[in-house]
Scaffold this active site. Structure first.
Site, PDB file in Angstrom:
ATOM      1  N   GLU A   1     -23.752  63.631  -0.627  1.00 49.34           N
ATOM      2  CA  GLU A   1     -24.842  62.904  -1.301  1.00 49.34           C
ATOM      3  C   GLU A   1     -26.168  63.162  -0.613  1.00 49.34           C
ATOM      4  OE1 GLU A   1     -27.755  59.895  -2.314  1.00 49.34           O
ATOM      5  OE2 GLU A   1     -26.897  60.160  -0.336  1.00 49.34           O
ATOM      6  N   GLU A   2     -26.129  63.281   0.710  1.00 45.76           N
ATOM      7  CA  GLU A   2     -27.368  63.450   1.483  1.00 45.76           C
ATOM      8  C   GLU A   2     -27.912  64.869   1.414  1.00 45.76           C
ATOM      9  OE1 GLU A   2     -28.928  61.012   2.491  1.00 45.76           O
ATOM     10  OE2 GLU A   2     -27.587  59.403   3.133  1.00 45.76           O
TER      11      GLU A   2
ATOM     12  N   ASP B   1     -25.989  53.551   5.719  1.00 48.86           N
ATOM     13  CA  ASP B   1     -26.042  54.544   4.640  1.00 48.86           C
ATOM     14  C   ASP B   1     -24.935  55.572   4.808  1.00 48.86           C
ATOM     15  OD1 ASP B   1     -26.871  56.119   2.564  1.00 48.86           O
ATOM     16  OD2 ASP B   1     -28.786  56.688   3.445  1.00 48.86           O
TER      17      ASP B   1
END
Ligand SMILES: *[C@@H]1O[C@H](CO)[C@@H](O)[C@H](O)[C@H]1NC(C)=O
Ligand SMILES: *[C@@H]1O[C@H](CO)[C@@H](O)[C@H](O)[C@H]1NC(C)=O
Ligand SMILES: *[C@@H]1O[C@H](CO)[C@@H](O)[C@H](O)[C@H]1NC(C)=O
Length: 407
Positions: free
Chosen positions: A163-164, A127
């Site tokens: 994004e996280e 990820d």
């Protein structure tokens, strides 16, 4: 940007037909030199720590890698020392945009490749640096496959930061006045090599209870913020059995992720707070907010009468379930419960979500995937690119209708 050259497209699809996906138990057919390049690129990306807000170094390295491989590269400043990377061939506006993210969750775990088990691990190995590496190699491969060369020039790549941690990078790209044109966006996140037909929505919020401190021997002299919080959570425990659901996404869930209150056992608590993530299977954040406020209004009224208070902070992320296109043959399909950057990119583009690796290990201390999954992803992205480029672009406003829900 519809593809104009249909005879060339037919040629490209001919080459696709010859390499239809093997059954998952079979080995991949990625050529040795592409595989070697893929593993080296993936290793380099994982080696460089890039926990959200610290993406500068990996971005600089990636930009120079893409330049060395013939891409035109632009950096979009999102915040100080934080840049999205945009790469393309001879033209900036393209039919297809491939996108993933270069930040990871903490903490950092170093890269490893176990040759015995053929497993590759480390923070970000799944990820989403597996998606990043596979997307790049998929596009670079199109360049070499002569007949699909026109497609290679009709694809751009976007690698975002943050994004996280709330999707800051993609939100900035979405709002960018120099944002390029595209009809189709293929997002890369761990999806076990399947095509995702949609994901749950989210409503993140905080609860803040306030009271008045006192000696615990004389609790009537104070107001316990922890009592207010406990009553509120009890009501929410009951409410979460009755939240909206749907056939497609299942039940809406509500996680009490962090609860904090008071200072000591013998002091009436003055403050108490909770952080909660709700994953929406139906409805909208507004609807859920309404249910929560209604269910807790009596507790709030009583707290205020006693000189305390109960407040909700809704400033966290919030969006309804996200339907994603999955009208492509030859892929297994699924829906997922995690959030992505998909809803952070506004517009009427077609959108697909695919990537190597399993989400269940993604944020863990054993984040890892098989080398073959990574290689298969290169082939799958190529198939997706070729198939998606055949699809009609979305009609203006068509995306809006997809936000229907059942209660
Ligand atoms: C690779 O994995 C095997 C099986 O889990 C393990 O026994 C071995 O020690 C690992 N090798 C390395 C170099 O970590
Ligand atoms: C949804 O919730 C209901 C009732 O709480 C339960 O019976 C059902 O198994 C849940 N469905 C899923 C998919 O978890
Ligand atoms: C509001 O909450 C009350 C209980 O506190 C409940 O009986 C009622 O059905 C709720 N109304 C809505 C619209 O949720």
């Amino acid at each position: 940007m519809l593809l104009q050259n249909l005879s060339l497209l037919a040629l490209a699809l001919g080459s696709y037909a010859a390499s239809v996906r093997p059954a998952s138990s079979e080995v991949t057919t990625l050529d040795a030199s592409t595989s070697k390049e893929l593993l080296a690129l993936h290793k380099k990306l994982v080696d460089i720590e890039s926990i959200s807000e610290n993406e500068l170094e990996v971005g600089i390295w990636l930009a120079s890698y893409l330049k060395d491989n013939g891409f035109t590269v632009e950096r979009q400043e999102v915040a100080k020392d934080r840049y999205n990377i945009l790469a393309y061939g001879s033209k900036r506006d393209t039919t297809i945009l491939l996108s993933s993210h270069i930040d990871t969750v903490p903490p950092y775990w170093p890269y490893y490749y176990n040759k015995t088990t053929d497993v590759i691990g480390g923070r970000g190995s799944v990820d989403a640096k597996a998606s990043v590496a596979a997307q790049i190699l998929a596009v670079m491969g199109l360049k070499e496959e002569g007949e699909a060369k026109f497609l290679r020039d009709d694809i751009s790549l976007l690698f975002v930061v943050g994004e996280e941690a709330g999707g800051e990078g993609m939100k900035a790209f979405s709002a960018w006045d120099k944002r390029p044109q595209y009809d189709i966006v293929i997002f890369g996140e761990p999806t076990e090599g399947k095509l995702v037909c949609g994901h749950k929505g989210i409503l993140g919020f905080e609860i803040h209870a306030t009271g008045k401190a006192a000696h615990s021997g004389y609790p009537w002299l104070g107001v316990s913020a922890n009592d207010i919080m406990a009553e509120t959570l009890a009501v929410l425990l009951e409410l979460r059995q009755h939240l909206p659901w749907s056939e497609k996404y299942g039940n809406t869930t509500m996680n009490f992720g962090r609860i904090q209150g008071g200072v000591a056992a013998n002091v009436v608590a003055e403050t108490s707070s909770a952080k909660i993530a709700t994953r929406l299977a139906a409805g909208t954040p507004k609807i859920i907010q309404g249910l929560i406020l209604n269910a807790t209004k009596e507790i709030k009224a009583r707290a205020q009468k006693d000189g305390g208070d109960l407040e909700f902070d809704w400033s966290g992320n919030g969006y309804p379930p996200v339907d994603i296109d999955c009208d492509i043959e030859g892929f297994e399909k699924l829906t997922v419960n995690y959030g992505t950057d998909v809803p952070n990119l506004e517009g009427d583009h077609r959108r697909y979500l695919y990537g190597p690796g399993n989400i269940f290990v993604a944020h863990s201390d054993h984040e890892a995937l098989k080398r073959t999954e990574l290689e298969q992803a290169v082939l799958d992205y190529r198939r997706l690119i070729l198939q998606a480029s055949k699809m009609e672009p979305k009609q203006q406003g068509a995306g809006k209708g997809s936000e229907q829900f059942e209660l």
